[in-house]
Design a protein around this motif. Structure first.
Motif, PDB file in Angstrom:
ATOM      1  N   GLN A   9      26.401  -0.016 -13.216  1.00  0.00           N
ATOM      2  CA  GLN A   9      25.452  -0.540 -14.194  1.00  0.00           C
ATOM      3  C   GLN A   9      24.543  -1.595 -13.552  1.00  0.00           C
ATOM      4  OE1 GLN A   9      27.242  -2.414 -17.610  1.00  0.00           O
ATOM      5  NE2 GLN A   9      25.314  -2.479 -18.730  1.00  0.00           N
ATOM      6  N   ASP A  10      25.116  -2.499 -12.754  1.00  0.00           N
ATOM      7  CA  ASP A  10      24.326  -3.538 -12.089  1.00  0.00           C
ATOM      8  C   ASP A  10      23.340  -2.947 -11.084  1.00  0.00           C
ATOM      9  OD1 ASP A  10      25.504  -5.557 -13.513  1.00  0.00           O
ATOM     10  OD2 ASP A  10      26.796  -6.254 -11.881  1.00  0.00           O
ATOM     11  N   ASN A  11      23.715  -1.874 -10.395  1.00  0.00           N
ATOM     12  CA  ASN A  11      22.813  -1.240  -9.438  1.00  0.00           C
ATOM     13  C   ASN A  11      21.491  -0.866 -10.098  1.00  0.00           C
ATOM     14  OD1 ASN A  11      24.577  -1.492  -7.322  1.00  0.00           O
ATOM     15  ND2 ASN A  11      25.266   0.632  -7.364  1.00  0.00           N
ATOM     16  N   THR A  12      21.561  -0.369 -11.322  1.00  0.00           N
ATOM     17  CA  THR A  12      20.362   0.068 -12.033  1.00  0.00           C
ATOM     18  C   THR A  12      19.663  -1.077 -12.757  1.00  0.00           C
ATOM     19  OG1 THR A  12      21.377   2.224 -12.363  1.00  0.00           O
ATOM     20  CG2 THR A  12      19.506   1.705 -13.735  1.00  0.00           C
ATOM     21  N   THR A  13      20.423  -1.884 -13.465  1.00  0.00           N
ATOM     22  CA  THR A  13      19.799  -2.882 -14.337  1.00  0.00           C
ATOM     23  C   THR A  13      19.487  -4.204 -13.646  1.00  0.00           C
ATOM     24  OG1 THR A  13      21.949  -3.661 -15.118  1.00  0.00           O
ATOM     25  CG2 THR A  13      20.868  -1.921 -16.405  1.00  0.00           C
ATOM     26  N   VAL A  14      20.146  -4.499 -12.535  1.00  0.00           N
ATOM     27  CA  VAL A  14      19.930  -5.773 -11.862  1.00  0.00           C
ATOM     28  C   VAL A  14      19.233  -5.570 -10.516  1.00  0.00           C
ATOM     29  CG1 VAL A  14      21.026  -7.832 -10.880  1.00  0.00           C
ATOM     30  CG2 VAL A  14      21.918  -6.831 -12.990  1.00  0.00           C
ATOM     31  N   ALA A  22      11.788  -3.701  -7.718  1.00  0.00           N
ATOM     32  CA  ALA A  22      11.748  -2.241  -7.626  1.00  0.00           C
ATOM     33  C   ALA A  22      10.474  -1.671  -8.237  1.00  0.00           C
ATOM     34  CB  ALA A  22      12.968  -1.629  -8.316  1.00  0.00           C
ATOM     35  N   MET A  23      10.045  -0.551  -7.679  1.00  0.00           N
ATOM     36  CA  MET A  23       8.910   0.208  -8.201  1.00  0.00           C
ATOM     37  C   MET A  23       9.257   1.686  -8.031  1.00  0.00           C
ATOM     38  SD  MET A  23       5.752  -1.909  -6.449  1.00  0.00           S
ATOM     39  CE  MET A  23       4.603  -0.621  -6.836  1.00  0.00           C
ATOM     40  N   LYS A  31      10.702  11.308  -7.280  1.00  0.00           N
ATOM     41  CA  LYS A  31      10.224  10.033  -7.811  1.00  0.00           C
ATOM     42  C   LYS A  31      11.425   9.254  -8.342  1.00  0.00           C
ATOM     43  CE  LYS A  31       7.024   8.023 -11.131  1.00  0.00           C
ATOM     44  NZ  LYS A  31       6.089   8.264 -12.228  1.00  0.00           N
ATOM     45  N   CYS A  32      11.655   8.093  -7.746  1.00  0.00           N
ATOM     46  CA  CYS A  32      12.780   7.272  -8.191  1.00  0.00           C
ATOM     47  C   CYS A  32      12.499   5.801  -7.931  1.00  0.00           C
ATOM     48  CB  CYS A  32      14.075   7.710  -7.504  1.00  0.00           C
ATOM     49  SG  CYS A  32      14.049   7.625  -5.720  1.00  0.00           S
ATOM     50  N   LYS A  33      13.312   4.946  -8.545  1.00  0.00           N
ATOM     51  CA  LYS A  33      13.179   3.504  -8.354  1.00  0.00           C
ATOM     52  C   LYS A  33      13.668   3.147  -6.953  1.00  0.00           C
ATOM     53  CE  LYS A  33      15.574   2.215 -11.966  1.00  0.00           C
ATOM     54  NZ  LYS A  33      16.201   1.345 -12.981  1.00  0.00           N
ATOM     55  N   ALA A  34      12.875   2.307  -6.283  1.00  0.00           N
ATOM     56  CA  ALA A  34      13.260   1.873  -4.944  1.00  0.00           C
ATOM     57  C   ALA A  34      12.580   0.552  -4.630  1.00  0.00           C
ATOM     58  CB  ALA A  34      12.856   2.914  -3.907  1.00  0.00           C
ATOM     59  N   ILE A  35      13.160  -0.156  -3.683  1.00  0.00           N
ATOM     60  CA  ILE A  35      12.547  -1.352  -3.131  1.00  0.00           C
ATOM     61  C   ILE A  35      12.152  -0.995  -1.707  1.00  0.00           C
ATOM     62  CG2 ILE A  35      12.889  -3.758  -2.443  1.00  0.00           C
ATOM     63  CD1 ILE A  35      15.048  -3.894  -4.667  1.00  0.00           C
ATOM     64  N   VAL A  36      10.874  -1.135  -1.393  1.00  0.00           N
ATOM     65  CA  VAL A  36      10.363  -0.807  -0.058  1.00  0.00           C
ATOM     66  C   VAL A  36       9.864  -2.092   0.585  1.00  0.00           C
ATOM     67  CG1 VAL A  36       8.638   0.497   1.233  1.00  0.00           C
ATOM     68  CG2 VAL A  36       9.730   1.526  -0.760  1.00  0.00           C
ATOM     69  N   GLN A  37      10.358  -2.361   1.791  1.00  0.00           N
ATOM     70  CA  GLN A  37       9.943  -3.548   2.534  1.00  0.00           C
ATOM     71  C   GLN A  37       9.385  -3.131   3.881  1.00  0.00           C
ATOM     72  OE1 GLN A  37      13.023  -6.801   2.342  1.00  0.00           O
ATOM     73  NE2 GLN A  37      14.216  -5.086   1.552  1.00  0.00           N
ATOM     74  N   ASP A  38       8.221  -3.623   4.220  1.00  0.00           N
ATOM     75  CA  ASP A  38       7.637  -3.395   5.534  1.00  0.00           C
ATOM     76  C   ASP A  38       8.259  -4.423   6.469  1.00  0.00           C
ATOM     77  OD1 ASP A  38       6.156  -2.976   7.795  1.00  0.00           O
ATOM     78  OD2 ASP A  38       4.220  -3.325   6.844  1.00  0.00           O
ATOM     79  N   ASN A  67      15.518   0.624  -0.235  1.00  0.00           N
ATOM     80  CA  ASN A  67      16.767   0.556  -0.992  1.00  0.00           C
ATOM     81  C   ASN A  67      16.592   1.395  -2.238  1.00  0.00           C
ATOM     82  OD1 ASN A  67      16.463  -2.480   0.239  1.00  0.00           O
ATOM     83  ND2 ASN A  67      18.528  -1.683   0.381  1.00  0.00           N
ATOM     84  N   CYS A  68      17.524   2.309  -2.465  1.00  0.00           N
ATOM     85  CA  CYS A  68      17.473   3.178  -3.639  1.00  0.00           C
ATOM     86  C   CYS A  68      18.893   3.575  -4.025  1.00  0.00           C
ATOM     87  CB  CYS A  68      16.624   4.421  -3.368  1.00  0.00           C
ATOM     88  SG  CYS A  68      17.321   5.525  -2.127  1.00  0.00           S
ATOM     89  N   LEU A  69      19.020   4.164  -5.191  1.00  0.00           N
ATOM     90  CA  LEU A  69      20.334   4.647  -5.624  1.00  0.00           C
ATOM     91  C   LEU A  69      20.711   5.910  -4.867  1.00  0.00           C
ATOM     92  CD1 LEU A  69      20.205   4.256  -9.512  1.00  0.00           C
ATOM     93  CD2 LEU A  69      21.468   2.849  -7.874  1.00  0.00           C
ATOM     94  N   LYS A  70      21.912   5.966  -4.383  1.00  0.00           N
ATOM     95  CA  LYS A  70      22.413   7.154  -3.695  1.00  0.00           C
ATOM     96  C   LYS A  70      22.352   8.356  -4.629  1.00  0.00           C
ATOM     97  CE  LYS A  70      26.553   8.920  -1.375  1.00  0.00           C
ATOM     98  NZ  LYS A  70      27.941   8.582  -0.982  1.00  0.00           N
ATOM     99  N   ALA A  71      22.630   8.141  -5.894  1.00  0.00           N
ATOM    100  CA  ALA A  71      22.651   9.228  -6.886  1.00  0.00           C
ATOM    101  C   ALA A  71      21.273   9.847  -7.113  1.00  0.00           C
ATOM    102  CB  ALA A  71      23.213   8.711  -8.202  1.00  0.00           C
TER     103      ALA A  71
END
Length: 111
Positions: A9-14, A22-23, A31-38, A67-71
């Motif tokens: 639950q925290d992986n998705t909501t926090v 996340a974007m 298409k999924c939620k992820a955090i991308v850092q250069d 960073n993204c959800l494995k699922a």
């Protein structure tokens, strides 16, 4: 609710919260939620992940961490695999799974 369920639950909501860092990104056509850092700052492009500290003057690239959800992905990326991020092709340098969140480091030769 047990500990594993709380982590899921925290992986998705926090951690991958769209109101924070996340974007939505296109990861290999998904298409999924992820955090991308250069994580490259116009450095010379180097190979072997710093093992032998080889660098080649004149070759420039980009290094990113995702960073993204494995699922959200059908398979876990592996070293050397081509991977597209928002339409740009990268090579996977490393991928680790931390309780359901993948950290994928990738490089792109832009020359």
């Amino acid at each position: 609710m047990d500990f594993k369920e709380m982590i899921e639950q925290d992986n998705t909501t926090v951690f991958l919260n769209l109101q924070e860092f996340a974007m939505y990104h296109n990861l290999n056509g998904i298409k999924c939620k992820a955090i991308v850092q250069d994580i490259s700052v116009a450095d010379n492009f180097s190979t072997n992940g710093g093992v032998n500290d080889l660098s080649y003057a004149g070759l420039y690239g980009s290094r990113v961490q995702v960073n993204c959800l494995k699922a959200d992905l059908p398979e876990v990326p592996v070293y050397g695999q081509t991977f597209t991020l928002d339409g740009e092709m990268y090579l996977v340098e490393s991928c680790s799974d931390d309780m359901g969140i993948l950290t994928i480091q990738m490089v792109e030769n832009s020359r």
